[in-house]
Design an enzyme around this catalytic site. Structure first.
Site, PDB file in Angstrom:
ATOM      1  CG  ASP A   1     -74.822  20.220  53.392  1.00  0.00           C
ATOM      2  OD1 ASP A   1     -74.840  19.555  54.430  1.00  0.00           O
ATOM      3  OD2 ASP A   1     -73.778  20.626  52.849  1.00  0.00           O
ATOM      4  CG  ASP A   2     -79.996  22.851  52.361  1.00  0.00           C
ATOM      5  OD1 ASP A   2     -79.519  22.685  53.501  1.00  0.00           O
ATOM      6  OD2 ASP A   2     -80.034  23.963  51.815  1.00  0.00           O
TER       7      ASP A   2
END
Lengths: 727, 727
Positions: free
Chosen positions: A314-315
């Site tokens: 993610d991110d």
């Protein structure tokens, strides 16, 4: 064995006792830190393994401040401004959050920027505009009165997006704003590697470096207006990986040059929901190549220091592409994904070339959730939230295992939520139970391997872009969610796959689901007669095709649904109002597909004005003489149409039945399928174990047929799970 | 004076007494025949004036049978056939009603026809296909397996469409099928004129020749499948005016050649709901020219015999174009239009260059109505039907007068429907009353002249295509219906008008209403920056722009609604899912526009996913955070957006208020406007008479303010009308 292990707890300095107490209670074998927390010596020495989060590109703010020309950049389109006369001046950052962006005044704007008349869709020649770097404006000359003008410009990001979000959400006040460094520059790479080396030396107790993640975050443009805070947000977009230096490298590698407009795209940017251009796919490939080559150096360094390297999916995941064919080259030991629901669990579980898959469960230990709703504070109910997420995730884990679960955030927030502490203990046990079932072999699936066909194919397996709650209106999110817990083998294929390799031999059913011109439906790919002819041939030879909403839609030639001959239906979009529509009769009130659905079917925001093309189509559901569900035979194959889709127990079963029907395998409904639609089951042939789950908060009874026709009856507690040894 | 005149009754031989009794009762001064009836000597000598219907192109079936190469033709597209190998054979008329069409085997198919691969959208070269005129098939060679092929071919019409409809509807059994002759051929013209001359000689008692109509019917393609009887039906289409001979004349006149595909248009044909191409407009112009030039000879002949010439503005009206600038050249004395509702009445009333406008009221004296519902037979309620039609038509007649009304069909059917006989008597009196009010001058209108902007402009004033009940889903039908009874001056303008002449000086409000790519919204016209800039300038200088459903929509440049800056809203069509949407707050719960609307507003099939573009837009109504109604100021002007529209008393008032608000003339609501929305009024300044109507079947009370602020209170019977002398 079911009481201990495979579980990560977030520790927090100052709350050592709580950390160790809950680690014991939840059976955690690993402790981690989070953005905003540290682990004390007491925790580090507790005997738990240690994950330490590390975000390489925001970890050296001092260097970043001294090297602002090495910050990450992106193209922005200024808001349109109407010309009142023959010149117009545009304040480039107007409307954008000025704490996030600073205009790039280092690189020559005349080389990298572009100015457009968006009313006529024409570029303004460079000699007709001027950038004023003192006030951040562009003045355009020889404008046409009443036309709109915009500037594509480069901006540095002066506040890293995820820490900005955490900072603002948690009111971190005057804590320093962290800036994202771009590792594309050799100087930055050198600095990152030497920092990493120092960090590894300074973290002797760390067992696993949890990279968060590699280098580039998904695109997240903030606005200054509180009513338009998130101007643009796309979990899959590569817009945050751009810089003149990278563009120059790209040109050398690919042999052609990209312009600002290739990224801005008239303000649509390269959002994941739209069909990617060849140029954009090349850019993804280029960045993926770079992230792997430099990322591998970081992973190797961690290994050199005897530590494992896990990556957070993610991110700053851009460029990592866990479903790309080169992912294994990183050498990661584990991948961690934050998950709310079934398709996200499958997305994590399905990554190959890696040993450990770990789910970071929700709710995150923050006072509020991603949509600002209360969780660990007054008004919140984190136990209910955790249960709702888990019930969905659990379905997916029956089909495809992961090796670990964990939590993140500030552990002290769970104080006072005793029921949450208890529930996580239960949940962890259930997880360990399900994990154990997979150890002797794979669970049974029906002989109807299903391919989801969209523009991205494998690269966007199990996901559109972002979480379900961000795009609940997308039918494909719901289809992914339904499939994630069904006993069906699923692959994701692209139009390019079909053109290059044909439809895989073992695939029995294709699903195409989306709106006109979306990446999910396929857009201009449907104008390619080769695509249409190949699928036509395949269905006529016995394949099954399920279309949802606007499958095969393109404004092209004589049709709108290019596969209307397979689907049996077409859509009236207002261009054939003078055409008569076939006056179908509904005769089949008890079709196989709808047997468990009940009278009211919620298909969400449906494509309206669907009509049957001829007598061959059988309409199963309609509203005001507009078709909602239809089936059609074509040659030896079958087509199914749904005007929309929402994941709920009725519809999950309906899609499952549609898959069986399309594949001409209706019999499969009678083997290892739980009769009660609020329950599901998975059968593990090698251990002869049958697991049955109750997805509902009521006691449920169900029955399941085995190969001999024996009926196994099961009663389950609210949200319960049971493992039955068959023999 | 109110008891007699201005009314046409259909007579019927064998029912002489009934004819004369009802003529007396209804105050009819004219008797007419109908398709399927004749007038006897007794009726012809009764002292009533006589209209005799005459359809020139189907009046000499003997000649037609001898000259089948002079029958009317049209292009048809064969149904698509999928190639199973490298040849495919297509049965051209498959699916079409073979009693309507016969393939043209006289003209060289290689010259006039075309064959297409519709999967690849490519034409097949002429050497790769072959027409077999013995079995009516085309064989295509070198086909690509799994591609679809269609043939554009010419067919003669062997049964004239309207008489075919009447024949089948009334079960005329083995009565001869009438065939339509094409007057484009000089031999046909000669025959038509000599027949007409004979006819005129043989009809000494006829006062008015009621042409039904000129030569070409609107396009109506029938199918052989009862479930797809009307394969294509477009009241405004010129598809029935085509022949190789006409195409040759066209080429000479216009300097370029049209192909079959210019008419077939991939199967979309040139339907009126789509934006007309330049070529199609040229064809309309060419046919209009021919119909006027030959039509005028027919009219002159009627005049020569001392008879008047009226034209029926339906059926074979193609090429007449009463809203074209040359219409007066025909020299018609009257125009007759069949009407169901207000906009049709305005469409008739608004034709200039002609003295007498006559409405043919509904129900037609047939056993069944246009949708097959019973009227003059068991289960029918013709009085209720007539009243429902009349209440809507009456609104329109308050604004714009016609000179006559009439009925049509088989008079004997009204026997046993005494209440119908009584009601028509009342209705005729009301008509004569309203007609009398207009004699001293025009009624008052608010100072907000409104232009409806669409691709057709004046040519399709007051109509889209066909009756309201055929396309109840079209918002513009409802807008036309609302406008037809409002005290607002209305004009219809096209995009070409704006480009050539600008927006007329006296226009205060523009309405644009329709879906993407429709003729009504405007399609590609919105990709013309000149159109956008001109309207932008005009609104910023004080104009009002009302957009409905998908106004100014085009997939072009950076927007979908090209006038989103004026409307304050945009539509999410799935291509900007990653873009944040402005988080508007609804603050104005008592806006001028909605003052009389009540809480529930039915806007029909609304454009969904409408969002406010910025803080400037004021959202007045929404649903699930999707905008339904919004207002916006832009410069000195104003924009209003509705996501759909349906004509009902609430919405008619809402549109009226929107017009006043957009024009910045809110005060006008307080002068000569009936306060009760179930009632309407018209004030005639020169006679100082005020007429008030009740549109509802209940007693209603209302009040109306005059110039001095005096309030006039009125109570009206169910569907009542009152004339008040003010002073």
């Amino acid at each position: 064995m079911l009481n201990k292990g495979y579980c990560t707890i977030p520790g927090e300095a100052g709350y050592e006792e709580l950390t160790l107490k809950l680690a014991e209670k939840w059976g955690a074998d690993v402790v981690r830190d989070s953005d905003g927390t540290t682990l004390s010596d007491k925790i580090l020495s507790s005997g738990l393994n240690v994950y330490s989060t590390l975000c390489l590109i925001r970890s050296d703010n001092a260097w970043a401040k001294q090297n602002t020309d090495k910050l990450q950049q992106n193209f922005l389109m200024s808001d349109p401004v109407i010309a009142q006369s023959n010149t117009v001046t545009i304040d480039l950052l107007k409307g954008y959050f000025r704490e996030q962006f600073r205009i790039n005044t280092n690189d020559d704007s005349k080389i990298w920027w572009q100015v457009f008349d968006r009313t006529s869709a024409k570029e303004i020649p460079a000699y007709d505009w001027e950038f004023n770097d003192t006030d951040g404006t562009v003045t355009v000359y020889n404008t046409v009165k009443n036309h709109f003008y915009t500037v594509n410009f480069l901006a540095y990001r002066i506040w890293e997006a995820i820490s900005m979000y955490n900072h603002i959400t948690n009111n971190w006040g005057d804590r320093e704003h962290l800036m994202p460094v771009d590792p594309i520059y050799p100087e930055a790479q050198e600095r990152i590697l030497s920092n990493l080396e120092k960090w590894l030396e300074n973290h002797p107790k760390t067992d696993v470096v949890r990279f968060t993640s590699m280098f580039y975050n998904f695109c997240w443009l903030w606005g200054d207006d509180q009513n338009l805070r998130y101007r643009y947000s796309d979990w899959g977009s590569y817009d945050f990986s751009v810089s003149p230096y990278a563009l120059t490298l790209f040109e050398k590698q690919k042999g052609y040059r990209l312009t600002s407009e290739d990224f801005i795209n008239a303000g649509f940017y390269n959002n994941t929901h739209n069909v990617p251009t060849r140029k954009y796919l090349d850019w993804i490939d280029f960045i993926n190549d770079f992230v792997i080559s430099f990322g591998k150096k970081c992973v190797d360094l961690a290994h050199h220091y005897g530590k494992k390297a896990y990556v957070f999916y993610d991110d700053h995941w851009i460029g990592i592409e866990p479903y790309g064919h080169r992912f294994a080259q990183f050498g990661f030991d584990g991948i961690i994904k934050c998950v709310f629901n079934a398709f996200e669990a499958r997305k994590c579980a399905g990554v190959s070339g890696i040993k450990t898959h770990e789910l970071r469960l929700h709710p995150y230990l923050f006072p509020t959730g991603l949509k600002g709703e209360p969780t660990f504070k007054e008004g919140g109910n984190p136990t209910r939230d955790a249960k709702n997420f888990w019930v969905n995730i659990r379905r997916a884990l029956l089909r495809s295992p992961v090796q670990r679960i964990g939590l993140g955030g500030y552990l002290h927030l769970v104080e006072g939520f005793e029921d949450f502490q208890d529930y996580i203990s239960e949940l962890a046990q259930e997880f360990r139970l399900i994990k154990s079932l997979h150890e002797s072999g794979k669970p049974y699936t029906v002989p109807c391997k299903t391919a989801v066909l969209h523009s991205w194919g494998k690269l966007r397996s199990w996901i559109c872009s972002g979480h379900m709650h961000e795009h609940p209106e997308l039918d494909l999110n719901h289809v992914n969610e339904a499939l994630a817990g069904l006993p069906v083998d699923v692959v994701f294929i692209s139009f390019d796959d079909i053109l290059k390799h044909g439809i895989p031999d073992d695939v029995k059913v294709i699903i195409n689901c989306g709106r006109l011109d979306s990446a999910w439906s396929g857009g201009d790919h449907w104008k390619n007669p080769e695509v249409v002819a190949r699928i036509t041939e395949w269905v006529s030879s016995g394949g099954g095709f399920i279309g949802i909403n606007e499958p095969s839609a393109a404004k092209f030639s004589s049709r709108y649904f290019q596969l209307s001959h397979i689907l049996g239906v077409e859509r009236e979009i207002g261009l054939t109002l003078s055409k008569g529509k076939y006056n179908y009769t509904m005769t089949d009130n008890d079709h196989f597909i709808l047997k468990d659905s009940g009278p009211v079917i919620n298909l969400g925001i449906e494509a309206g004005d669907i009509y049957a093309v001829n007598a061959n189509a059988t309409v199963l559901a309609d509203r005001n003489r507009q078709v909602r569900i239809a089936v059609n035979s074509f040659g030896s194959g079958r087509g199914v149409y749904f005007s929309g889709y929402r994941a709920n127990p009725q519809n999950i079963r309906m899609l499952f039945r549609a898959i069986l029907w399309a594949a001409n395998k209706e019999d499969a409904i009678d083997l290892w399928i739980s009769e009660n639609i609020n329950t599901e089951c998975a059968y593990f042939p090698s251990s002869k174990k049958l697991v049955v789950i109750n997805n509902r908060g009521e006691i449920e009874t169900t029955s399941i047929k085995d190969e001999t026709g024996n009926i196994i009856k099961v009663t389950l507690d609210e949200y319960g799970i049971k493992v039955i040894e068959t023999t």
